[in-house]
Each structure stands twice: as C-alpha cells, then as structure tokens.
Design an enzyme around this catalytic site. Structure first.
Site, short mmCIF file in Angstrom:
data_model
loop_
_atom_site.label_atom_id
_atom_site.label_comp_id
_atom_site.label_asym_id
_atom_site.label_seq_id
_atom_site.Cartn_x
_atom_site.Cartn_y
_atom_site.Cartn_z
N CYS A 2 12.31 -4.18 -4.96
CA CYS A 2 13.68 -4.34 -4.99
C CYS A 2 14.17 -5.67 -5.13
O CYS A 2 13.46 -6.70 -4.95
CB CYS A 2 14.16 -3.99 -3.71
SG CYS A 2 13.76 -2.32 -3.16
N ARG A 27 11.07 -7.12 -12.01
CA ARG A 27 10.44 -6.63 -10.61
C ARG A 27 9.97 -5.44 -10.50
O ARG A 27 9.18 -5.06 -9.86
CB ARG A 27 11.42 -7.32 -9.54
CG ARG A 27 11.50 -8.55 -9.55
CD ARG A 27 12.60 -9.13 -8.69
NE ARG A 27 12.47 -8.88 -7.28
CZ ARG A 27 11.82 -9.79 -6.15
NH1 ARG A 27 12.10 -11.03 -6.79
NH2 ARG A 27 11.77 -9.49 -5.06
N TRP A 77 13.37 -0.02 -5.58
CA TRP A 77 12.22 0.53 -5.79
C TRP A 77 11.95 1.37 -4.77
O TRP A 77 11.67 1.11 -3.65
CB TRP A 77 11.11 -0.47 -5.82
CG TRP A 77 9.67 -0.11 -6.59
CD1 TRP A 77 9.77 0.07 -7.83
CD2 TRP A 77 8.58 0.01 -5.66
NE1 TRP A 77 8.02 0.50 -8.03
CE2 TRP A 77 7.56 0.38 -6.57
CE3 TRP A 77 8.28 -0.04 -4.39
CZ2 TRP A 77 6.23 0.69 -6.08
CZ3 TRP A 77 7.02 0.23 -3.87
CH2 TRP A 77 6.19 0.40 -5.04
N ASN A 102 16.20 -5.73 0.86
CA ASN A 102 14.68 -5.70 0.18
C ASN A 102 13.84 -5.41 1.78
O ASN A 102 14.38 -6.31 2.57
CB ASN A 102 14.44 -6.96 -0.52
CG ASN A 102 14.88 -6.84 -1.97
OD1 ASN A 102 15.82 -5.89 -2.08
ND2 ASN A 102 14.81 -7.87 -2.55
N GLY A 103 12.87 -4.47 1.55
CA GLY A 103 12.06 -4.57 2.67
C GLY A 103 12.11 -3.18 3.18
O GLY A 103 12.54 -2.20 2.56
N GLU A 487 -10.56 -6.91 -14.72
CA GLU A 487 -9.37 -7.34 -15.34
C GLU A 487 -8.89 -6.58 -16.43
O GLU A 487 -7.59 -6.16 -16.71
CB GLU A 487 -9.31 -9.00 -15.52
CG GLU A 487 -7.81 -9.48 -16.07
CD GLU A 487 -6.75 -9.15 -14.93
OE1 GLU A 487 -6.68 -8.80 -13.90
OE2 GLU A 487 -5.52 -9.53 -15.44
N LYS A 491 -5.78 -3.95 -16.73
CA LYS A 491 -4.68 -4.03 -17.63
C LYS A 491 -4.26 -2.74 -18.52
O LYS A 491 -3.09 -2.55 -18.81
CB LYS A 491 -4.99 -5.23 -18.73
CG LYS A 491 -4.80 -6.75 -18.45
CD LYS A 491 -3.53 -7.03 -18.01
CE LYS A 491 -3.16 -7.08 -16.63
NZ LYS A 491 -3.46 -8.16 -15.83
N GLU A 494 -2.65 0.10 -16.38
CA GLU A 494 -1.47 -0.23 -15.79
C GLU A 494 -0.28 -0.16 -16.93
O GLU A 494 0.62 0.19 -16.77
CB GLU A 494 -1.32 -1.52 -14.98
CG GLU A 494 -1.27 -2.72 -15.72
CD GLU A 494 -1.31 -4.07 -14.72
OE1 GLU A 494 -0.66 -3.86 -13.81
OE2 GLU A 494 -1.85 -4.97 -14.91
N HIS A 510 -27.25 3.47 -11.92
CA HIS A 510 -27.00 4.03 -10.61
C HIS A 510 -25.90 5.16 -10.73
O HIS A 510 -25.51 5.46 -9.41
CB HIS A 510 -26.60 3.02 -9.55
CG HIS A 510 -27.91 2.04 -9.68
ND1 HIS A 510 -29.10 2.30 -9.09
CD2 HIS A 510 -28.17 0.78 -10.21
CE1 HIS A 510 -30.19 1.24 -9.37
NE2 HIS A 510 -29.26 0.29 -9.77
N LYS A 610 6.91 -6.02 -10.14
CA LYS A 610 6.03 -7.25 -10.24
C LYS A 610 5.81 -8.03 -9.20
O LYS A 610 4.49 -8.74 -9.06
CB LYS A 610 7.28 -8.27 -11.09
CG LYS A 610 6.77 -9.51 -11.42
CD LYS A 610 5.55 -9.56 -12.61
CE LYS A 610 5.03 -10.78 -12.95
NZ LYS A 610 3.68 -10.50 -13.51
C1 F6R Z 1 -1.79 -6.77 -12.63
C2 F6R Z 1 -0.85 -7.46 -11.35
C3 F6R Z 1 -0.92 -7.13 -10.06
C4 F6R Z 1 -0.71 -8.47 -9.41
C5 F6R Z 1 -0.63 -8.16 -7.88
C6 F6R Z 1 -0.65 -9.41 -7.11
O1 F6R Z 1 -1.55 -7.07 -13.80
O2 F6R Z 1 0.12 -8.12 -11.99
O3 F6R Z 1 -2.23 -6.48 -9.86
O4 F6R Z 1 -1.87 -9.18 -9.87
O5 F6R Z 1 0.35 -7.32 -7.32
O6 F6R Z 1 0.52 -10.18 -7.27
P1 F6R Z 1 0.43 -11.65 -7.01
O7 F6R Z 1 -0.30 -12.38 -7.57
O8 F6R Z 1 2.08 -12.00 -7.00
O9 F6R Z 1 0.34 -11.71 -5.26
#
Ligand code: F6R
Length: 615
Positions: A2, A27, A77, A102-103, A487, A491, A494, A510, A610
């Site tokens: 949010c 976000r 959200w 928010n929260g 990683e 990517k 997501e 395995h 985000k």
């Molecule tokens: C993946 C991504 C998320 C963040 C995760 C942690 O592309 O962006 O997996 O890495 O939510 O977020 P931070 O780094 O802000 O704690």
C-alpha cells in the site's frame, strides 16, 4: 504494498494526490482512492479497482468535481477483503473521520465486534475501517483530533502508517506510524504526508521521517510531532538527494529496462568515495565499523527474495576468500525458528527498500536473542526502518528502483558485499594488500564490462522468442552461479509468469533430472572457474535427455556447442567477484524480453509489491 499520500495546501490538493498515487504505483496495488474536504467541510471521496488511471477516469467523469485544500489518498494491496471499491481506502466513520492505512490491525475482529455493539456500521471487509470508527469514538471525549488518535491507537495491535482527516478539524492531517514507514514533506505552499519520498518529489525535497510511535499534526504552515511517550519531539529535516526525474522512465519502455541499463552508473555510484586506487577506504562502513569488524568471528546474513540471493553469493566469497564463517537465511524463516546467535556475530540485513517486514522482524529477533550482537544493514534507502534499527548502515546508492523486479539493487548489493568482504578480510588480516588490490581493480572495471554485456540485448531478445509458449524452465549453475541461477529463475517467474527453478548443477541427478525432456528448456551459466569441467559433465547429462539448452559462458570456458544447445559467450576472463555480477545481466535481459513477448505488466507484475511491508 500500500501507498499513502496526503497534504494540506493553499492550492487544490486533488492533482497532487493523483500525481503522488501515480508515483507510488510501482509499489504494487490493486485499487486506489482519495478523499478531499470541500470548502463546506464535507468529505468527497472517489475509489476504484485496478490502475490509478481508472480512478482518474472516474474523477473526470464526475459532474461534481473533487476540489479542496486538504486530502488523503491511497493505493491498496489487498490483505483483508478482496480488491474492490468498497474495500479501497480512504475509509470513513460517520462523516467525521477519514483514514488511509498501511499495515495490518491484527486484533480488528475483536475491535469490530465491540464497535458493532457501540452502533457502528461497517461497509467494508477491511481491518482498516475499525481505525476510523475507533478515532470517531474517541472524539466524543477528546478535545482535539490528535488526542483522539493518540487514544485510539492504544487499542491497535499490529502495524500501521496512518493518514487521518476530520470534518470537525478541517485544517489539519494527523499522521502516525508503527511498523510501517511514513514521512512528512515540508513544502512552499503547504505540508504533506507520504509512505515514500517519491510520492512528493514534484512538490518538495524536504522531509521529516517519523519515528516508531510518533504522532504528527500537520497544518498548512506548522508541523507538531509527539513521540511515543507523549512528549513534544524534534525530528530533523532531511534534504532528499533523489531527483524527481529519477522516477521517470525517460526514453525506455519500462522502468525495469531503464534500471537494467542504469547498472553501470549505479555501480559507479556505489563505489564512489568508498575505494581508493587499490583499497577499500577504512570508513566505508562508518567510523564504528573498524572496531566491530575486527572483533567478529562469523556473519549471519538475513534477507528475502533477490536480496537473499545476493547474500548467497556473499557466503561463497566470504568463506572462500576471507575464510570467515558466513550463514545466509531467508528472513521469514529466521524470525520464527529460535536461532542460535553467538557473540561476535555480525548480523547483516540486505534490503533494497529497508522496509521488508520479515527482514525487519528478523533483526528485532536477533537483537532480542543476543543483545551484544552488532548489526549492519545494506540498503538502498537511507531513511528506512532497517537502517534506523541497525548499528551500521551501508547504502547501495543505486537510485530509486521503481520496477518491481529487482535489478540494479541486486547488482549494487553484490558490489557492496564485495566491499564488505575486503573491509572485514583486511581488518582481520585474512586478505592481504595484493588480494584487496585485485578485488578493487576488478570492481572498478565492472561498469565498462557491464556496458559491454548490455550490448548483447538484441541477441538475447532473439533468444527470448523461444520462451513464448513455454511453461517451465530450469536454471543451472555451480558455486556462486547457483545463486545467480536462483536470481535468474526468480526474475523469469515474477515478470513472465513462467514456472522456473534453479538447481546447483551437481544436484541434478538427485531428482530434478527426471523433469528433463524436450519440453524443459535449461539455462546454464558457465564461468571459467574450478568447477567448469564438472559443469560440462552436468551439461552432457542434460543434453542426452533431449533438453533445449542455452549456456551463457565466459569466452574462455569453451563449452562445445551440441545439437539443441546454444552457447552464448558473454565476456572473457571474469574473476570470482565480477563473474556473478556480469552473468546476472543476460538473465535479467532474457526475463525482460520474455515478459514483453508474453505481454505481461513488466514493471508491475500481478500479485507482487515492490516493498513487502506486511507479513
Ligand atoms: C525480486 C524482488 C523481491 C525483493 C524482496 C526483498 O525481484 O524484488 O524478491 O528482493 O521482496 O525486498 P527488499 O530487498 O526491499 O528487502
């Protein structure tokens, strides 16, 4: 997650609220809304599901426009109650109080049952509506709005960042936070609130960051802050270094693409004033770091998502090069499992946003378990809950990352972790001057190497078409490249919604090898390191089961192309530190172009936020 924006100004507030909501879109959210107090002190509210553009459309189509000098707005959200206009914020109680939140209010059911007995009617399924009613209830016995809020929040369990307005006090906003970020913007024509500086950058660069439990009263030319103990508090005004245009896409199609291409500069900025010609400067991690780094015996890294993957790379580096024990754990696991934390551990949190709820809670747990343990936060956000709670802070200086998928935040975290390796290794005499010089010179070459790697975009774009109708992909790597494979898989899933998994290549036999057939493409990363020959054998195992493969290799790795195996040389002669950073780039570009072909919302992928500020 949010987002909140609000303000009290001499101008019409509605355009500023909409601009703030648009800036907060990155976000992640599923509905939005705003409320403004009209000149007649009545609430005018609009809410909409989906993009902020839908809310704008709704506002344009209204015959009675929403204008006024004071208002609050929100991107939601969904956590409690589906995404719908009724559940979208702001929420109102009896036309007297309106709230954005928010929260999560964890005890909202208990509060709701009491409020129903008090005669309050609920129009939403959210946990937030109880906040509006609780404040309205307290207004009956309190003389001021701030006093009503102070009393009401005492009954809330959970986390909140709140913006509150009242038709009985039409000249002020009350803002308060506990566990969720909230700041005040000080402007020329008024004062504002937001959950993120980005929302207000077109209006001001002067910010006050509220501390845990602070309650602020914001008027057009006055801000009063009361701390958690009820005392008048003075908080510094910080001038933001973020440029307003840093949160624009410029000539790029998406923020993600822009941020991928910003990596050479982001890494330059991360290194700036942290290194000399051949060494890491002693104060790079702050003046108190030296004493702490000299005394530590092990590191515990805790993080989520991409930040966790960066931590995994660092584990290999720190144990291999500095010979210091290093554990890495997912924050949401660490916080709930009664871990053992030895004295002389450096507790390192990695977080782009500095606001990830699980990482923050893990740090709090660590402090509870062993109060002697010192903490370092590596973050992209100077003023965040994590940096405030940590003994040491190291900023990645990547600039705002708007695309939900982490790109430049990840590679600058790796650079920061390489600097940490040098700092600790040197102070503990585990790394000599020659090794340090080699690492530093390697880091300085990175921006140039990254630029060279980014030139491969058109080739990678062609490869992306192979994934158009794909449902699953396996990523393989060994050593640090296992973390980079993770990683790459993160990517791809997501932003393109293709199921993807990463395995250490040696683990294939395995179990996962059972998945391999012509419909399971495999992406492998082949640096020229001591595990190369082993990886080549693993590639043969995959090949003989019919998989279509893409191998990103160091030019010197000389992987023999086979039928249905495409070998893509990236760059030659990469070292242990630069290789994982450079090999990240083709994986980011591949995911980006696969997502484009599949027509997904690259910058705002479905269901993702985000900054994950709730559990
Ligand atoms: C993946 C991504 C998320 C963040 C995760 C942690 O592309 O962006 O997996 O890495 O939510 O977020 P931070 O780094 O802000 O704690």
């Amino acid at each position: 997650m949010c987002g909140i924006v609000g303000g009290v100004t001499s101008k019409n507030i509605t355009p500023l609220l909409l601009e703030g909501l648009n800036r907060l879109e990155y976000r992640g959210y599923d509905s939005s809304g705003l409320i403004v107090l009209s000149n007649k002190n009545t609430f005018n509210r609009a809410r909409s599901v989906g993009k902020v553009a839908n809310l704008e459309k709704k506002l344009k189509s209204r015959s009675k426009k929403i204008n006024g000098n004071i208002g609050i707005a929100h991107t939601r959200w969904a956590t409690h109650g589906e995404p719908s206009s009724l559940n979208a914020h702001p929420h109102i109680s009896k036309n007297s109080v309106s709230v954005v939140h928010n929260g999560i209010i964890e005890n909202y059911i208990e509060l709701k049952n009491n409020q129903i007995k008090q005669g309050y009617k609920f129009e939403s399924e959210t946990d937030t509506e109880v906040i509006a009613h609780a404040i309205d209830f307290e207004m009956k016995s309190c003389e001021t709005l701030i006093a009503s809020v102070q009393k009401a929040v005492m009954s809330f369990e959970g986390s909140y960042g709140l913006g509150i307005i009242s038709s009985n006090f039409p000249d002020r906003i009350i803002a308060t936070r506990k566990g969720s970020p909230l700041l005040i913007g000080i402007g020329e024509n008024g004062n504002y609130i937001a959950s993120d500086q980005i929302a207000l950058l077109s209006e001001t660069k002067k910010f006050i960051f509220l501390e845990e439990g602070d309650i602020a009263e914001i008027e057009i030319n006055k801000v009063t802050i009361i701390d958690i103990d009820g005392n008048l508090a003075k908080r510094p005004i910080v001038i933001s270094k973020i440029k307003a245009d840093q949160s624009d896409k410029g000539n790029y199609s998406h923020f993600m693409q822009k941020e991928i291409f910003e990596q050479p500069q982001a890494i330059r900025d991360t290194l700036e004033s942290r290194i000399t010609n051949d060494s890491v400067i002693s104060s790079a991690f702050g003046y108190e770091a030296e004493g702490i780094f000299k005394s530590i015996k092990q590191l515990q890294i805790v993080a989520c998502g991409s930040s966790f993957n960066a931590g995994l790379v660092a584990k290999y580096w720190i144990e291999d090069i500095a010979k210091i024990q290093c554990s890495v754990e997912i924050a949401s696991e660490y916080r709930y499992r009664n871990p053992i934390l030895q004295n002389n551990t450096l507790f390192v949190t990695l977080s782009q946003s500095g606001e990830t709820a699980d990482t923050l809670e893990a740090l709090k747990v660590a402090k509870k378990i062993n109060s002697k343990v010192k903490s370092l936060c590596i973050s992209n956000s100077a003023e965040s809950s994590l940096t405030r709670l940590s003994d040491l802070t190291f900023l990645t200086h990547a600039g705002p990352e708007i695309g939900v998928a982490s790109t430049k935040a990840f590679t600058t975290q790796l650079v920061s972790l390489a600097l940490l390796l040098c700092s600790i290794g040197k102070l503990q005499k585990k790394i000599d001057i020659k090794q340090e010089k080699e690492i530093v010179i390697g880091l300085k070459k990175l921006p140039g190497l990254l630029n060279e790697t980014l030139l491969q975009e058109s080739l990678i774009k062609k490869l992306a078409s192979r994934f158009k109708d794909n449902t699953s992909t396996l990523f393989l790597g060994r050593g640090t490249m296992h973390a980079i494979a993770m990683e790459g898989a993160l990517k791809l899933k997501e932003i393109s919604y293709i199921h993807a998994e990463a395995y250490p290549a040696g683990e294939l036999k395995h179990g996962p090898i059972a998945l391999i057939d012509k419909n399971m493409p495999v992406i492998a990363i082949a640096p020229n390191d001591e595990l190369l020959e082993k990886l080549k054998s693993n590639l043969h195992e995959v090949k003989s089961r019919g998989s279509q493969m893409i191998v990103f290799e160091d030019e010197d790795s000389k992987v023999q192309p086979m039928e249905s195996m495409l070998v893509v040389p990236i760059i030659s002669n990469l070292g242990r530190i630069s290789a994982p950073i450079i090999f990240t780039i083709p994986l980011q570009l591949l995911s980006y172009h696969v997502a484009l072909i599949r027509g997904t919302d690259v910058d705002k992928p479905r269901n993702l936020a985000k900054s994950v500020t709730v559990e």
